[in-house]
Design a protein around this motif. Structure first.
Motif, PDB file in Angstrom:
ATOM      1  N   ARG A 167     104.969  51.190  33.939  1.00  0.00           N
ATOM      2  CA  ARG A 167     103.819  50.492  33.341  1.00  0.00           C
ATOM      3  C   ARG A 167     103.287  49.417  34.273  1.00  0.00           C
ATOM      4  NH1 ARG A 167     103.726  51.184  27.545  1.00  0.00           N
ATOM      5  NH2 ARG A 167     103.324  49.016  27.085  1.00  0.00           N
ATOM      6  N   GLN A 168     104.202  48.719  34.965  1.00  0.00           N
ATOM      7  CA  GLN A 168     103.751  47.713  35.928  1.00  0.00           C
ATOM      8  C   GLN A 168     102.984  48.386  37.063  1.00  0.00           C
ATOM      9  OE1 GLN A 168     106.683  44.965  37.374  1.00  0.00           O
ATOM     10  NE2 GLN A 168     107.497  44.542  35.342  1.00  0.00           N
ATOM     11  N   ARG A 169     103.492  49.534  37.493  1.00  0.00           N
ATOM     12  CA  ARG A 169     102.821  50.259  38.579  1.00  0.00           C
ATOM     13  C   ARG A 169     101.415  50.674  38.151  1.00  0.00           C
ATOM     14  NH1 ARG A 169     105.344  55.791  39.717  1.00  0.00           N
ATOM     15  NH2 ARG A 169     107.178  54.542  39.311  1.00  0.00           N
ATOM     16  N   ALA A 170     101.316  51.235  36.938  1.00  0.00           N
ATOM     17  CA  ALA A 170     100.002  51.651  36.443  1.00  0.00           C
ATOM     18  C   ALA A 170      99.052  50.457  36.360  1.00  0.00           C
ATOM     19  CB  ALA A 170     100.155  52.312  35.081  1.00  0.00           C
ATOM     20  N   ALA A 171      99.589  49.322  35.890  1.00  0.00           N
ATOM     21  CA  ALA A 171      98.746  48.124  35.747  1.00  0.00           C
ATOM     22  C   ALA A 171      98.256  47.641  37.113  1.00  0.00           C
ATOM     23  CB  ALA A 171      99.545  47.026  35.041  1.00  0.00           C
ATOM     24  N   VAL A 172      99.145  47.602  38.096  1.00  0.00           N
ATOM     25  CA  VAL A 172      98.748  47.138  39.439  1.00  0.00           C
ATOM     26  C   VAL A 172      97.721  48.089  40.043  1.00  0.00           C
ATOM     27  CG1 VAL A 172      99.574  46.857  41.814  1.00  0.00           C
ATOM     28  CG2 VAL A 172     100.850  45.845  39.948  1.00  0.00           C
ATOM     29  N   LEU A 173      97.953  49.374  39.896  1.00  0.00           N
ATOM     30  CA  LEU A 173      97.012  50.350  40.469  1.00  0.00           C
ATOM     31  C   LEU A 173      95.640  50.231  39.835  1.00  0.00           C
ATOM     32  CD1 LEU A 173      99.275  53.537  40.801  1.00  0.00           C
ATOM     33  CD2 LEU A 173      98.663  51.884  42.562  1.00  0.00           C
ATOM     34  N   MET A 174      95.618  50.075  38.518  1.00  0.00           N
ATOM     35  CA  MET A 174      94.320  49.952  37.837  1.00  0.00           C
ATOM     36  C   MET A 174      93.637  48.648  38.203  1.00  0.00           C
ATOM     37  SD  MET A 174      94.672  51.617  34.056  1.00  0.00           S
ATOM     38  CE  MET A 174      96.391  51.407  33.674  1.00  0.00           C
ATOM     39  N   ILE A 185      92.679  47.605  31.156  1.00  0.00           N
ATOM     40  CA  ILE A 185      94.079  47.924  31.489  1.00  0.00           C
ATOM     41  C   ILE A 185      94.934  47.862  30.221  1.00  0.00           C
ATOM     42  CG2 ILE A 185      96.095  47.207  32.837  1.00  0.00           C
ATOM     43  CD1 ILE A 185      94.100  46.041  34.894  1.00  0.00           C
ATOM     44  N   GLY A 186      94.689  46.816  29.442  1.00  0.00           N
ATOM     45  CA  GLY A 186      95.438  46.656  28.195  1.00  0.00           C
ATOM     46  C   GLY A 186      95.220  47.831  27.262  1.00  0.00           C
ATOM     47  N   GLU A 187      93.966  48.282  27.162  1.00  0.00           N
ATOM     48  CA  GLU A 187      93.685  49.420  26.285  1.00  0.00           C
ATOM     49  C   GLU A 187      94.327  50.693  26.820  1.00  0.00           C
ATOM     50  OE1 GLU A 187      89.565  49.895  25.383  1.00  0.00           O
ATOM     51  OE2 GLU A 187      89.440  47.931  24.439  1.00  0.00           O
ATOM     52  N   ALA A 188      94.320  50.827  28.140  1.00  0.00           N
ATOM     53  CA  ALA A 188      94.933  52.025  28.726  1.00  0.00           C
ATOM     54  C   ALA A 188      96.433  52.060  28.477  1.00  0.00           C
ATOM     55  CB  ALA A 188      94.641  52.081  30.217  1.00  0.00           C
ATOM     56  N   LEU A 189      97.048  50.881  28.474  1.00  0.00           N
ATOM     57  CA  LEU A 189      98.507  50.829  28.322  1.00  0.00           C
ATOM     58  C   LEU A 189      98.937  50.481  26.892  1.00  0.00           C
ATOM     59  CD1 LEU A 189      99.347  48.944  31.631  1.00  0.00           C
ATOM     60  CD2 LEU A 189      99.714  51.355  31.159  1.00  0.00           C
ATOM     61  N   GLY A 190      97.971  50.248  26.043  1.00  0.00           N
ATOM     62  CA  GLY A 190      98.296  49.885  24.661  1.00  0.00           C
ATOM     63  C   GLY A 190      98.875  48.490  24.544  1.00  0.00           C
ATOM     64  N   LEU A 191      98.313  47.564  25.315  1.00  0.00           N
ATOM     65  CA  LEU A 191      98.815  46.184  25.315  1.00  0.00           C
ATOM     66  C   LEU A 191      97.676  45.208  25.019  1.00  0.00           C
ATOM     67  CD1 LEU A 191     100.885  46.292  28.631  1.00  0.00           C
ATOM     68  CD2 LEU A 191     101.821  46.366  26.324  1.00  0.00           C
ATOM     69  N   SER A 192      98.065  44.020  24.582  1.00  0.00           N
ATOM     70  CA  SER A 192      97.065  42.963  24.418  1.00  0.00           C
ATOM     71  C   SER A 192      96.718  42.398  25.792  1.00  0.00           C
ATOM     72  CB  SER A 192      97.631  41.857  23.530  1.00  0.00           C
ATOM     73  OG  SER A 192      98.706  41.229  24.213  1.00  0.00           O
ATOM     74  N   GLN A 193      95.670  41.589  25.839  1.00  0.00           N
ATOM     75  CA  GLN A 193      95.269  41.012  27.134  1.00  0.00           C
ATOM     76  C   GLN A 193      96.350  40.088  27.676  1.00  0.00           C
ATOM     77  OE1 GLN A 193      91.384  39.521  28.045  1.00  0.00           O
ATOM     78  NE2 GLN A 193      90.459  40.714  26.399  1.00  0.00           N
ATOM     79  N   ALA A 194      96.954  39.318  26.773  1.00  0.00           N
ATOM     80  CA  ALA A 194      98.000  38.388  27.211  1.00  0.00           C
ATOM     81  C   ALA A 194      99.200  39.159  27.783  1.00  0.00           C
ATOM     82  CB  ALA A 194      98.441  37.518  26.047  1.00  0.00           C
ATOM     83  N   SER A 198     100.654  39.159  31.622  1.00  0.00           N
ATOM     84  CA  SER A 198     102.066  38.899  31.872  1.00  0.00           C
ATOM     85  C   SER A 198     102.693  40.042  32.680  1.00  0.00           C
ATOM     86  CB  SER A 198     102.786  38.731  30.527  1.00  0.00           C
ATOM     87  OG  SER A 198     104.147  38.562  30.731  1.00  0.00           O
ATOM     88  N   LEU A 199     102.322  41.274  32.313  1.00  0.00           N
ATOM     89  CA  LEU A 199     102.834  42.457  33.025  1.00  0.00           C
ATOM     90  C   LEU A 199     102.402  42.431  34.491  1.00  0.00           C
ATOM     91  CD1 LEU A 199     104.259  45.257  32.161  1.00  0.00           C
ATOM     92  CD2 LEU A 199     101.967  46.199  32.285  1.00  0.00           C
ATOM     93  N   LEU A 200     101.121  42.118  34.713  1.00  0.00           N
ATOM     94  CA  LEU A 200     100.600  42.074  36.080  1.00  0.00           C
ATOM     95  C   LEU A 200     101.248  40.950  36.886  1.00  0.00           C
ATOM     96  CD1 LEU A 200      96.799  42.766  35.564  1.00  0.00           C
ATOM     97  CD2 LEU A 200      98.308  43.995  37.122  1.00  0.00           C
ATOM     98  N   PHE A 201     101.435  39.821  36.237  1.00  0.00           N
ATOM     99  CA  PHE A 201     102.058  38.679  36.909  1.00  0.00           C
ATOM    100  C   PHE A 201     103.455  39.049  37.393  1.00  0.00           C
ATOM    101  CE2 PHE A 201     104.543  34.610  36.190  1.00  0.00           C
ATOM    102  CZ  PHE A 201     104.240  34.086  37.433  1.00  0.00           C
TER     103      PHE A 201
END
Lengths: 220, 168
Positions: A167-174, A185-194, A198-201
């Motif tokens: 999931r971190q990889r997908a987030a960084v790539l996007m 990104i949040g919608e793609a991964l099913g996550l909130s913006q916060a 946090s995932l990207l950080f």
């Protein structure tokens, strides 16, 4: 698809009335891809071909980075578009088309990675070491020291990103390569913006740590 | 503002506000993180892909869609057959009863119609016979009346005949 057909399709899109909707959805609705998708929903198959034509390249790059294999990624691009075709009646223009596209593509990629986590992904990650690099730098002129260094750096980056949790990889790539915002990104991964932030950080922190020697050496 | 928040802003490449900049002036560790992040961005950009979708991608997507549509049609047919076959025994029994009932209904209706037609023909024939009988009676009655008239004339005639016969 030839340019004339594309122009005709785009012209007819401009002429079609945009339905009045909520302000938050207005941007998504005015998105050209969203309009194409809506027209495809109404039965215009050429609009789907146009969407495939427009998005196949960025989607291929995203999936290639995600699964570490250009051959597999092309199959996944095909599967992603097939899923879009299957789910066309469920599409609602609440977000940009690209958000929906990357949500489906991410799911396809994660399913694939889960399916062959133990064997294929490990092999492809080490493909560069076996003398058959999966990715090559854009302008390779073999022989010079600069090129060797660039290739090595690219390989390190590839490994560092490949070693991230999926999931971190997908987030960084996007975020880094596809230019999607946190909401998408949040919608793609099913996550909130916060949670996405946090995932990207965490992902960037890991990358800084993994590539510390390159970053401190100032080779970047 | 704490280091974690500033590093998050740096990592996500969000614009630094006044407070973040103030923190960076005071915190050398965060300044180092900022420099590292800038280098990381440059390093990540070195992973460039020039891969182009193959010329057969659109063709294979089209082929996949063709298979998909064919499968959807097959699935539709299978679904229908499944719906028909699901209560197999009950459906067969019901079908048999239904067909039998229809056949009996059709046969009964045809028979009733046939006998009604026959009865109507008979009635018509009977009515026609009565009319003929009445007509015959009328003719007989007319004949008798005519006969009576002839009979009265006949008496005169017989008298004439007798007179004629009596005359030598």
């Amino acid at each position: 698809m030839d340019a004339a057909r594309e122009r005709a399709c785009m012209m007819s899109m401009k002429l079609s009335p945009v339905p009045a909707a909520e302000a938050a959805r207005e941007a998504a609705r005015s998105d050209a891809d969203t309009q194409l998708m809506l027209r495809f929903q109404e039965g215009e198959e050429t609009c789907f071909e146009l969407l495939v034509h427009r998005h196949s390249r960025p989607l291929l790059h995203f999936l290639t980075r995600m699964v570490a294999s250009p051959q597999v990624s092309e199959e996944l691009v095909q599967e992603s578009f097939l899923r879009i075709y299957q789910a066309r009646q469920r599409y609602r223009p609440e977000a940009r088309f690209s958000t929906w596209l990357y949500r489906i593509a991410t799911r396809v990629a994660l399913n694939h990675l889960r399916k062959c986590r133990k064997d294929r992904f490990a092999i492809s990650l080490n493909a560069g070491e076996d003398g058959e690099p999966v990715w090559e730098p854009a302008d390779q002129a073999p022989g010079t020291e600069e090129d060797l260094l660039r290739r090595e750096r690219a390989q390190r980056v590839r490994r560092a990103i490949g070693a991230l949790p999926e999931r971190q990889r997908a987030a960084v790539l996007m975020h880094k390569y596809q230019g999607l915002d946190y909401r998408a990104i949040g919608e793609a991964l099913g996550l909130s913006q916060a949670a996405t932030k946090s995932l990207l950080f965490r992902a960037y922190e890991t990358l800084r740590e993994e590539l510390r020697d390159l970053l401190e050496g100032g080779q970047a | 503002m704490n280091c974690k928040r500033v590093r998050q802003i740096i990592s996500l490449q969000e614009p630094l506000d006044h407070r973040s900049l103030q923190h960076l002036e005071q915190c050398s560790a965060c300044r180092a993180v900022r420099i590292q992040q800038e280098r990381l961005d440059t390093l990540l950009e070195s992973w460039d892909l020039q891969t182009e979708p193959s010329s057969r991608l659109l063709a294979s997507v089209r082929a996949g869609l063709g298979h998909e549509q064919a499968a959807a049609r097959r699935d539709g047919l299978r679904w229908f057959l499944r719906q028909v076959q699901l209560p197999m025994a009950g459906a067969r029994r019901g079908l048999a009863w239904g067909v039998s009932f229809c056949l009996v209904l059709i046969a009964t209706t045809a028979t009733v119609h046939h006998w009604q037609a026959v009865r109507q023909q008979r009635q018509a024939a009977t009515a026609a016979g009565a009319v003929q009988e009445l007509q015959a009676l009328d003719q007989d009655s007319e004949l008798l009346q005519t006969w009576d008239m002839l009979s009265s004339d006949g008496d005169a005639g017989s008298k004439t005949r007798q007179t004629y016969q009596a005359t030598p």
